[in-house]
Design a protein around this motif. Structure first.
Motif, PDB file in Angstrom:
ATOM      1  N   PHE A 145     -18.804  85.431   4.944  1.00 21.28           N
ATOM      2  CA  PHE A 145     -18.324  86.727   5.410  1.00 21.28           C
ATOM      3  C   PHE A 145     -19.214  87.194   6.549  1.00 21.28           C
ATOM      4  O   PHE A 145     -20.445  87.176   6.431  1.00 21.28           O
ATOM      5  N   GLN A 146     -18.611  87.599   7.648  1.00 20.86           N
ATOM      6  CA  GLN A 146     -19.419  88.020   8.784  1.00 20.86           C
ATOM      7  C   GLN A 146     -18.815  89.234   9.478  1.00 20.86           C
ATOM      8  O   GLN A 146     -17.604  89.482   9.420  1.00 20.86           O
ATOM      9  N   VAL A 147     -19.679  89.966  10.154  1.00 23.65           N
ATOM     10  CA  VAL A 147     -19.301  91.116  10.966  1.00 23.65           C
ATOM     11  C   VAL A 147     -19.895  90.922  12.355  1.00 23.65           C
ATOM     12  O   VAL A 147     -21.092  90.643  12.481  1.00 23.65           O
ATOM     13  N   SER A 148     -19.064  91.073  13.375  1.00 28.21           N
ATOM     14  CA  SER A 148     -19.535  91.019  14.757  1.00 28.21           C
ATOM     15  C   SER A 148     -19.611  92.446  15.287  1.00 28.21           C
ATOM     16  O   SER A 148     -18.608  93.160  15.307  1.00 28.21           O
ATOM     17  N   LEU A 149     -20.802  92.859  15.675  1.00 28.90           N
ATOM     18  CA  LEU A 149     -20.988  94.166  16.292  1.00 28.90           C
ATOM     19  C   LEU A 149     -20.855  94.003  17.795  1.00 28.90           C
ATOM     20  O   LEU A 149     -21.574  93.204  18.410  1.00 28.90           O
ATOM     21  N   CYS A 150     -19.954  94.761  18.396  1.00 31.82           N
ATOM     22  CA  CYS A 150     -19.632  94.602  19.815  1.00 31.82           C
ATOM     23  C   CYS A 150     -20.021  95.866  20.576  1.00 31.82           C
ATOM     24  O   CYS A 150     -19.635  96.972  20.189  1.00 31.82           O
ATOM     25  N   TYR A 151     -20.760  95.676  21.662  1.00 36.88           N
ATOM     26  CA  TYR A 151     -21.213  96.773  22.512  1.00 36.88           C
ATOM     27  C   TYR A 151     -20.825  96.448  23.948  1.00 36.88           C
ATOM     28  O   TYR A 151     -21.416  95.555  24.563  1.00 36.88           O
ATOM     29  N   LYS A 152     -19.848  97.167  24.459  1.00 34.06           N
ATOM     30  CA  LYS A 152     -19.462  96.995  25.855  1.00 34.06           C
ATOM     31  C   LYS A 152     -20.084  98.122  26.659  1.00 34.06           C
ATOM     32  O   LYS A 152     -19.912  99.301  26.320  1.00 34.06           O
ATOM     33  N   VAL A 153     -20.794  97.752  27.723  1.00 38.02           N
ATOM     34  CA  VAL A 153     -21.607  98.709  28.470  1.00 38.02           C
ATOM     35  C   VAL A 153     -21.136  98.793  29.910  1.00 38.02           C
ATOM     36  O   VAL A 153     -20.874  97.757  30.550  1.00 38.02           O
ATOM     37  N   TRP A 154     -21.019 100.020  30.412  1.00 35.55           N
ATOM     38  CA  TRP A 154     -20.812 100.261  31.834  1.00 35.55           C
ATOM     39  C   TRP A 154     -22.066 100.985  32.320  1.00 35.55           C
ATOM     40  O   TRP A 154     -22.266 102.169  32.032  1.00 35.55           O
TER      41      TRP A 154
END
Length: 743
Positions: A145-154
């Motif tokens: 079981f996994q969780v991907s934390l996503c951070y998109k930055v401008w």
């Protein structure tokens, strides 16, 4: 842009691989701490693993000059006593040793409800010179079981979009009981939260509180029209109450039109934990193996110089990267709703076309009441769902009205509420299985209507077909006003029941079904302007604004109330997306009403033939003026100058990107006897201190003279330090000033 599949990896030594535009890093449990800075031009969030490979938030603040020093930031922290050691988790699990409010709760395929999430690897994808995507993969050491934390930055705009992606390879399905989009942690000692209470015709009522130890939640359980009572927009300020031009602030929004929950928790160290996402209330989601569940996005803008800088960054981001045609144009319009309500026919509408042409607007918008035959739409109790022209009102059809409007030099738009149905309709009679309702309980109506089951692909096809059929028959249609007036009562999906899926999926699948419809519409009609309406401000978020060019802030069009509402919406949205209509609401003169509506996308909802000759002449002149400065309002930088919540006046201005032109709106909001509103000058913002400007009053009512001299030249430095007095009084309640740089 290349993408990578996610896999489950065994323990491995530290490894760095460079791919085009991508930095790929893995680490073993015994490795040195991994430090992951999420950095904009003016702000940094730093994540770091500990000796057990748990991921923590170790810094929030101004970027460091030497990025290498982020690695030692956590040396000054001491959160190691029992449960408090997990307060700063980057994504807090449930059911193991954590006793804090979790970001995620699950029931594994074997029934176990414990979850541990440890760092596995992270990827950094450089999209362009301004934006990047950091993906951090956390995995349970005992379960697949996994969780991907996503951070998109401008970077330039100081905006971050954050979400989570969940997947597993267990032998069976996993139940997601809570699945937050973001889990943030802040160590500044005093925190102030501004949230927005709402109701019909009183949207965006702000309230700021100092957060005290314990949990403060803001949520919605309405299903649709989710922001009717509470907004998913918020402002966090650090160290002191939010201020326009100073202090560290975050302006945030959960971009999700369904049920949401925002948790703000002051922990035992008096630090702040923020968990935001879909409301777990009746929303447990069964996730099969090898499928990806993507949460909504938490979008936030950061500033060390107050809410003004943060909102301008968010506005620039929205126009450039998110809102449909955000850097384009908008149509001014005349709407028939308050002129006719349901009582109209072809001749009455054609009579309004002439008034629209005389005003100088771009389009005529036909509102509710044009459809239904067996059950005519002559009020809000019938016809909704039967999207055929009413032959008594419109015997020649929509196409005839489109062509007649064109003869007057106008485009033609139309109102829809395609997600809803009246029980008194042919659609309800033929497709009861398409309606959200408890089959064994009495039906509960909101505005005499029910919600269609958009979890059902057949319903999605129907809703798409409404729009597609209109454009197929009337290809010159220029605008859609998409309404959504009802909330979900008696939540029950016949489709989910038929498919053997849990009813707790409905709150998520409804929104996913709506997205599917909108994606299909935009694939076929990519640029047709559409207004997002929901009984006013019940909807308005940056996920839906991928598909809509604008939204309707409130059914309350009283200009005094709109000054406050538009002020508070302006923290989160650029003026180009807010629809402002001149109506007969309120007691203010026409000039005041038009000036207020000009602070966004201008529209009218009046009977122009009822205007006096002088009012008509002023309206025509004001629309002409609007066309000369609307580009500054839509695409310029906005500066809030005098807060109506704190003063007798309101002042707000827009400045062109080259700082050569500015428009300043000033209003009296307190009409107490003998009040003198502007005793001292209003200090302007955003000009070039080295340029020189003339200032003149525009939108003067016929026969009046300005109290403002337009012959003197001022330096930008003077106007931004000393200011300019618009001379707002009981006799001059609305003053619009235009500043032009002297070449």
């Amino acid at each position: 842009m290349k993408t990578m599949k996610s896999f489950f990896f065994p323990k491995c030594p530290v490894k760095i691989v460079l791919l085009p535009g991508l930095l790929f890093i893995t680490a073993s449990l015994a490795a040195q701490p991994v430090t992951i800075p999420i950095v904009t031009d003016n702000h940094a969030i730093v994540l770091q693993t500990d000796k057990s490979n748990l991921l923590h938030t170790v810094y929030f603040g101004k970027p460091l000059a030497d990025p290498g020093e982020y690695e030692v930031v956590s040396a000054g922290n001491n959160f190691n006593d029992d449960n408090s050691g997990i307060y700063d988790a980057a994504y807090t699990p449930s059911g193991t040793w954590n006793l804090s409010e979790p970001a995620m709760q699950v029931t594994h395929a074997d029934g176990n409800q414990s979850l541990e999430l440890k760092y596995l690897r992270h990827d950094i994808l450089h999209i362009d010179s301004n934006s990047s995507l950091t993906t951090i993969i956390l995995k349970d050491p005992l379960y697949a079981f996994q969780v991907s934390l996503c951070y998109k930055v401008w970077k330039k705009e100081n905006v971050i979009e954050q979400w989570a992606e969940v997947q597993h390879a267990e032998k069976g399905s996993v139940i997601l009981r809570k699945y937050a989009s973001a889990n943030l942690y802040f160590t500044n000692k005093d925190f102030y939260l501004t949230t927005y209470n709402s109701g019909w015709a009183r949207e965006m009522q702000p309230g700021e509180t100092k957060l005290l130890p314990g949990l403060r939640s803001v949520d919605s359980k309405l299903g649709t029209r989710a922001m009717l009572l509470q907004s998913s927009n918020f402002i966090l300020s650090f160290g002191k109450p939010a201020a326009e031009n100073e202090g560290a602030v975050m302006i945030g929004q959960l971009a999700w039109p369904g049920n949401f929950k925002l948790d703000f928790e002051i922990d035992s160290y008096r630090n702040l934990r923020v968990i935001a996402g879909v409301n777990p209330y009746e929303s447990a989601y069964t996730l099969p193996a090898n499928q990806v569940f993507k949460t909504p996005s938490l979008i936030y803008a950061l500033s060390n110089s107050g809410t003004g800088e943060a909102s301008r960054g968010l506005h620039n981001w929205a126009r450039k990267y998110r809102v449909l045609d955000g850097e384009g144009e908008r149509l001014t319009l005349l709407n028939n709703w308050e002129a006719t309500y349901f009582n109209f026919d072809e001749n009455k509408l054609k009579g309004l076309f002439k008034g629209a042409r005389e005003l100088g607007v771009d389009m005529f918008l036909l509102d509710d009441g044009w459809f239904g035959n067996k059950h005519p739409r002559n009020g809000d109790t019938a016809g909704l769902g039967d999207w055929q022209e009413n032959v008594k009102k419109l015997p020649s059809g929509i196409g005839y009205l489109v062509s007649e409007a064109k003869k007057e030099g106008l485009k033609f738009g139309i109102w829809l509420e395609p997600e809803m149905v009246n029980p008194k309709s042919e659609l309800y009679e033929k497709h009861l299985d398409w309606v959200i309702r408890q089959p064994l309980r009495p039906e509960k109506y909101f505005r005499n209507q029910l919600v269609l089951d958009l979890a059902n692909p057949e319903v999605q096809n129907f809703v798409f077909g409404i729009v597609d059929n209109l454009f197929t028959k009337n290809p010159q249609l220029a605008f859609i006003k998409w309404d959504c007036n009802a909330v979900i009562y008696n939540a029950y999906s016949p489709y989910l029941q038929k498919k053997g899926l849990p009813q707790s999926h409905l709150n998520v699948e409804y929104v996913k079904g709506l997205y599917n419809v909108l994606q299909r519409i935009r694939a076929r009609y990519p640029m047709v302007p559409m207004m997002l309406c929901s009984g006013g401000g019940g909807r308005g978020d940056y996920e839906l604004l991928k598909y809509f060019t604008e939204f309707w802030p409130s059914d309350d069009t009283d200009p005094i109330e709109r000054i406050y509402q538009q002020w508070d919406y302006s923290y989160f949205f650029p003026a180009i997306v807010t629809d402002n209509h001149v109506t007969d609401w309120g007691r203010q003169p026409l000039k005041f009403r038009i000036d207020v509506a000009s602070m966004g996308k201008l529209g009218f909802d009046i009977v122009t033939s009822n205007l006096s000759a002088t009012d008509r002449a002023f309206a025509q002149s004001a629309v002409q003026n609007y066309h000369t400065f609307k580009d500054i309002v839509w695409h310029g930088d906005q500066y809030r100058l005098v807060n109506p919540h704190e003063s007798d006046i309101s002042a707000l201005m827009f400045v062109s990107k080259d700082k050569k032109r500015a428009i300043m709106f000033n209003y009296l909001v307190n009409s107490r006897y003998k009040i003198t509103a502007t005793v001292t000058p209003v200090v302007l913002k955003g000009l070039d201190p080295d340029k020189h400007y003339t200032v003149k009053e525009i939108n003067l009512y016929p026969g009046s003279t300005s109290a403002v001299s337009d012959t003197r030249v001022y330096s930008g430095d003077f106007l931004m330090k000393i200011g300019y007095n618009p001379n707002v009084t009981l006799q001059r309640t609305s003053v619009v000033l235009q500043a032009d740089a002297v070449e």
